[in-house]
Design an enzyme around this catalytic site. Structure first.
Site, PDB file in Angstrom:
ATOM      1  N   LYS A   1     -11.443  -0.527  -1.069  1.00  0.00           N
ATOM      2  CA  LYS A   1     -11.240  -1.646  -2.290  1.00  0.00           C
ATOM      3  C   LYS A   1     -11.859  -0.750  -3.374  1.00  0.00           C
ATOM      4  O   LYS A   1     -10.997  -0.686  -4.391  1.00  0.00           O
ATOM      5  CB  LYS A   1     -12.144  -2.919  -1.896  1.00  0.00           C
ATOM      6  CG  LYS A   1     -11.680  -3.870  -1.269  1.00  0.00           C
ATOM      7  CD  LYS A   1     -12.366  -5.138  -1.165  1.00  0.00           C
ATOM      8  CE  LYS A   1     -11.752  -6.253  -0.129  1.00  0.00           C
ATOM      9  NZ  LYS A   1     -12.477  -7.462  -0.265  1.00  0.00           N
TER      10      LYS A   1
ATOM     11  N   SER B   1      -8.303 -15.205   5.604  1.00  0.00           N
ATOM     12  CA  SER B   1      -7.519 -16.331   4.855  1.00  0.00           C
ATOM     13  C   SER B   1      -6.071 -16.674   5.144  1.00  0.00           C
ATOM     14  O   SER B   1      -5.714 -17.806   4.913  1.00  0.00           O
ATOM     15  CB  SER B   1      -7.687 -16.020   3.333  1.00  0.00           C
ATOM     16  OG  SER B   1      -9.084 -15.974   2.889  1.00  0.00           O
TER      17      SER B   1
ATOM     18  N   SER C   1     -12.079 -15.873  -0.858  1.00  0.00           N
ATOM     19  CA  SER C   1     -12.919 -15.090  -2.041  1.00  0.00           C
ATOM     20  C   SER C   1     -12.230 -15.709  -3.435  1.00  0.00           C
ATOM     21  O   SER C   1     -13.143 -15.910  -4.396  1.00  0.00           O
ATOM     22  CB  SER C   1     -12.974 -13.789  -1.901  1.00  0.00           C
ATOM     23  OG  SER C   1     -11.802 -13.124  -2.288  1.00  0.00           O
TER      24      SER C   1
ATOM     25  N   SER D   1      -6.882 -17.917  -0.460  1.00  0.00           N
ATOM     26  CA  SER D   1      -7.611 -16.762  -0.724  1.00  0.00           C
ATOM     27  C   SER D   1      -9.112 -17.218  -0.698  1.00  0.00           C
ATOM     28  O   SER D   1      -9.504 -17.884  -1.344  1.00  0.00           O
ATOM     29  CB  SER D   1      -7.335 -15.757  -1.969  1.00  0.00           C
ATOM     30  OG  SER D   1      -8.469 -14.982  -2.208  1.00  0.00           O
TER      31      SER D   1
ATOM     32  N   GLU E   1     -13.013  -6.845  13.536  1.00  0.00           N
ATOM     33  CA  GLU E   1     -13.811  -7.006  12.629  1.00  0.00           C
ATOM     34  C   GLU E   1     -15.229  -7.434  13.021  1.00  0.00           C
ATOM     35  O   GLU E   1     -16.403  -6.677  12.844  1.00  0.00           O
ATOM     36  CB  GLU E   1     -13.462  -8.305  11.953  1.00  0.00           C
ATOM     37  CG  GLU E   1     -12.314  -7.967  10.962  1.00  0.00           C
ATOM     38  CD  GLU E   1     -12.072  -8.985   9.501  1.00  0.00           C
ATOM     39  OE1 GLU E   1     -12.910  -8.778   8.772  1.00  0.00           O
ATOM     40  OE2 GLU E   1     -11.579 -10.071   9.959  1.00  0.00           O
TER      41      GLU E   1
ATOM     42  N   HIS F   1      10.756  -6.894  27.102  1.00  0.00           N
ATOM     43  CA  HIS F   1      12.171  -6.233  26.812  1.00  0.00           C
ATOM     44  C   HIS F   1      11.676  -4.845  25.870  1.00  0.00           C
ATOM     45  O   HIS F   1      12.511  -4.178  25.720  1.00  0.00           O
ATOM     46  CB  HIS F   1      12.835  -7.037  25.928  1.00  0.00           C
ATOM     47  CG  HIS F   1      13.273  -8.301  26.386  1.00  0.00           C
ATOM     48  ND1 HIS F   1      14.506  -8.316  27.061  1.00  0.00           N
ATOM     49  CD2 HIS F   1      12.760  -9.593  26.771  1.00  0.00           C
ATOM     50  CE1 HIS F   1      14.766  -9.582  27.604  1.00  0.00           C
ATOM     51  NE2 HIS F   1      13.587 -10.307  27.190  1.00  0.00           N
TER      52      HIS F   1
END
Length: 330
Positions: A323, A44, A87, A85, A216, A232
Site C-alpha cells: 500500500k 470484505s 475500512s 469495504s 493471512e 479435467h
C-alpha cells in the site's frame, strides 16, 4: 481484542449483525433490478462470493462478484451494486464504486466508515454501518449478513435466511468444543505442509475463505480447486510423490452423488502421492448452516496454525508495504 477472541465472539458478531440488518430500509428505486453485483476484496469481498452461492437457487436474476477497479459494462440503472469495504478506504473498491455511480446503478454500501461512507452520504446512497476497528477478515459475520438483508429488502430472496442464520449461530455454539478440538488436530497435521483445499464447486466460496485465512492468519502458502472442474485438469498434475502437500477435502453429505463419487476416487489417486489427506464434513440442516459451520471451523484452524507456529496472525506488514508503494503513484 486479539484474533482468538474475535473468533470466539463470532456467534455474538452474527447476532449483532442480524440486529443491524433488521434496521436496513432501502430507499425506493424507479427501475427494475435485473442483476446484482457485489464489489469488494479480501475479507470484505468474500461474503459476496459465499452469499451468491448460497442464494443461487432462490435468486431470480444473476448475482455476480467483482474484485477489481472497474465495473463490467452491463452495469446500469437495472443493476443493484453492493459496495463492500470494511475500512471504507479500499482503493480498488472506491474506484469501482465511482464507476457504478457514473453508470447509473442502484448503489448500497456496507462499511465501518471511511471514504465509502463519505461518498455514500455525498451522493445520497443507501448504506449500512457496521462496527469498525478490527481486521476485515475477522468481520465476515458483520459484512456477509448484510448482503442477505439487502437482497431481501429488494425482494430478491425471501426471509427464510433469518431462521437459517439463527440456527447456524446455535449450531456453532453447541459444536464449539468439537470444532476447536478437531480444527486444532487439523492445524497440527498441516504444519510443515502446503495445504491443497478441495470441495464441490457449490462450496468454492467457503473454500476460498479457508484458503485466505490460512494465508493471512497462518502465514502459509496454499491453493484450492473444486470438483468436478479439477478432474479435467489439476488431477493430471498428480504424477509424483509430494510428501510436503496435505490435501484437505471440505465435504457435505448432500454433495451431488456423482461429484461425491469423483471425490472418493480422487482420494485414492491422491493417496498414491501423499499420505496427508484429511476430510472436514459440514454439519447443519441448511446450506447456510453448513457454510457457517465450515467457515468457523476454518477460522479456528487458521488461528491454531499461527499459535503452533508461534507467529503473530494479525500482522500484515507485506500488505502495508504494498500500500505504501502504491501510494507513491498518487
Amino acid at each position: 481484542m486479539d484474533m482468538k477472541q474475535l473468533i470466539e465472539k463470532f456467534p455474538a458478531q452474527m447476532r449483532e449483525a442480524m440486529t443491524i440488518g433488521e434496521t436496513f430500509k432501502a430507499t425506493s428505486w424507479p427501475h427494475e433490478i435485473k442483476n446484482v453485483l457485489v464489489t469488494g476484496l479480501g475479507g470484505s469481498g468474500i461474503g459476496g462470493t459465499i452469499v451468491s452461492q448460497l442464494c443461487e437457487k432462490e435468486m431470480p436474476i444473476p448475482f455476480l462478484v467483482n474484485k477489481d477497479y472497474f465495473m463490467p459494462s452491463f452495469v446500469n440503472k437495472h443493476s443493484l451494486v453492493v459496495v463492500s469495504s470494511y475500512s471504507g478506504n479500499t482503493e480498488e473498491t472506491l474506484q469501482a464504486m465511482d464507476n457504478a455511480i457514473k453508470q447509473g446503478a442502484k448503489v448500497v454500501c456496507v462499511s465501518s466508515g471511511g471514504k465509502t461512507v463519505e461518498l455514500a452520504k455525498q451522493h445520497g446512497l443507501d448504506y449500512i454501518l457496521i462496527p469498525g476497528g478490527m481486521p476485515p477478515r475477522s468481520c465476515y459475520g458483520y459484512s456477509s449478513t448484510q448482503l442477505f438483508y439487502i437482497l431481501h429488502a429488494f425482494k430478491l430472496i425471501g426471509d427464510t435466511f433469518k431462521s437459517s442464520l439463527k440456527k447456524a449461530i446455535e449450531l456453532i455454539e453447541s459444536e464449539s468444543q468439537h470444532i476447536k478440538t478437531a480444527s486444532h488436530k487439523l492445524a497440527s497435521d498441516l504444519i510443515g505442509k502446503i495445504p491443497v483445499i478441495y470441495s464441490a464447486s457449490n462450496n468454492e466460496g467457503v473454500v476460498i475463505r479457508f484458503r485466505q485465512q490460512v494465508q493471512e492468519n497462518g502465514k502459509m502458502l496454499c491453493w484450492h480447486h473444486v470438483f468436478p472442474e479439477l478432474t479435467h485438469n489439476e488431477l493430471v498434475g498428480w504424477t509424483q510423490p509430494h510428501d510436503d502437500i496435505a490435501v484437505v477435502l471440505f465435504r457435505d453429505k448432500d454433495d451431488f452423488f456423482r461429484t461425491s463419487k469423483r471425490m472418493d476416487i480422487c482420494k485414492e489417486i491422491f493417496g498414491r502421492y501423499t499420505p496427508h489427506i484429511y476430510e472436514v464434513w459440514s454439519k447443519g440442516g441448511s446450506p447456510i448452516e453448513k457454510a457457517i459451520y465450515l467457515i468457523h471451523f476454518g477460522d479456528w484452524t487458521s488461528w491454531y496454525l499461527s499459535e503452533i507456529r508461534n507467529i503473530d496472525c494479525t500482522e500484515v506488514k507485506v500488505i502495508d508495504y504494498l500500500k505504501s508503494e502504491m501510494a507513491k503513484l498518487n
